[in-house]
Design a protein around this motif. Structure first.
Motif, short mmCIF file in Angstrom:
data_model
loop_
_atom_site.label_atom_id
_atom_site.label_comp_id
_atom_site.label_asym_id
_atom_site.label_seq_id
_atom_site.Cartn_x
_atom_site.Cartn_y
_atom_site.Cartn_z
N ARG A 26 -2.40 5.99 10.11
CA ARG A 26 -2.42 4.61 9.88
C ARG A 26 -2.34 4.23 8.68
O ARG A 26 -1.76 3.33 8.00
CB ARG A 26 -3.40 4.03 10.55
CG ARG A 26 -3.06 4.03 12.28
CD ARG A 26 -4.51 3.51 12.98
NE ARG A 26 -4.33 3.76 14.45
CZ ARG A 26 -4.87 2.99 15.32
NH1 ARG A 26 -5.79 1.87 14.99
NH2 ARG A 26 -4.44 3.26 16.69
N ILE A 55 1.05 5.04 6.88
CA ILE A 55 1.95 3.91 7.38
C ILE A 55 2.18 2.64 6.56
O ILE A 55 2.87 1.90 6.16
CB ILE A 55 1.94 3.67 8.80
CG1 ILE A 55 2.39 5.09 9.59
CG2 ILE A 55 2.94 2.41 9.37
CD1 ILE A 55 2.13 4.81 11.29
N ILE A 56 0.67 2.21 6.23
CA ILE A 56 0.47 0.83 5.89
C ILE A 56 0.58 1.16 4.26
O ILE A 56 1.54 0.34 3.57
CB ILE A 56 -1.11 0.73 5.82
CG1 ILE A 56 -1.71 0.19 6.97
CG2 ILE A 56 -1.60 -0.46 4.75
CD1 ILE A 56 -2.79 -0.14 7.41
N THR A 79 4.44 -0.96 8.27
CA THR A 79 3.43 -1.68 9.17
C THR A 79 3.67 -3.03 9.28
O THR A 79 4.21 -3.82 8.61
CB THR A 79 1.80 -1.72 8.77
OG1 THR A 79 1.46 -0.25 8.52
CG2 THR A 79 1.07 -2.35 9.88
N TYR A 133 2.45 -6.92 10.65
CA TYR A 133 1.19 -7.52 10.93
C TYR A 133 1.58 -8.96 11.74
O TYR A 133 2.55 -9.40 11.52
CB TYR A 133 0.72 -8.07 9.56
CG TYR A 133 0.25 -6.93 8.61
CD1 TYR A 133 -0.90 -6.17 8.71
CD2 TYR A 133 1.19 -6.38 7.65
CE1 TYR A 133 -0.98 -5.09 7.89
CE2 TYR A 133 0.77 -5.19 6.97
CZ TYR A 133 -0.44 -4.77 6.93
OH TYR A 133 -0.72 -3.46 6.30
#
Length: 69
Positions: A43, A46-47, A52, A54
Motif C-alpha cells: 500500500r 502504491i501511494i 492511489t 482518495y
C-alpha cells in the motif's frame, strides 16, 4: 477504572489519559504477521507511485448509502 468513570474527566484530561495509554504500549509489543507487513508495504508503494485514489468522507458515505439500497 471503569469506562463509565471517564465521564467525570474533562476532554483535556481524557486526551492526556489516551496519550498515556498509547505511550505505554511499546511498538515492539505490536506484532504483525508477514502477510500484514507485506500488504502495508504494498500500500505504501502504491501511494508513493501516485496510483492511489482518495475519497472524501462524504463520498464514502454516499457510496455506502447507494450499495445498501
Amino acid at each position: 477504572m471503569k469506562i463509565k468513570d471517564l465521564k467525570k474527566y474533562s476532554t483535556a484530561e481524557k486526551i492526556f489519559l489516551a496519550e498515556q495509554l498509547w505511550d505505554s504500549i511499546a511498538k515492539k509489543e505490536i506484532e504483525l504477521s508477514d502477510e500484514i507487513k507485506n500488504e502495508l508495504d504494498n500500500r505504501l508503494h502504491i501511494i508513493e507511485e501516485g496510483k492511489t485514489e482518495y475519497y472524501s468522507w462524504n463520498e464514502v458515505k454516499n457510496h455506502l448509502k447507494e450499495v445498501r439500497k
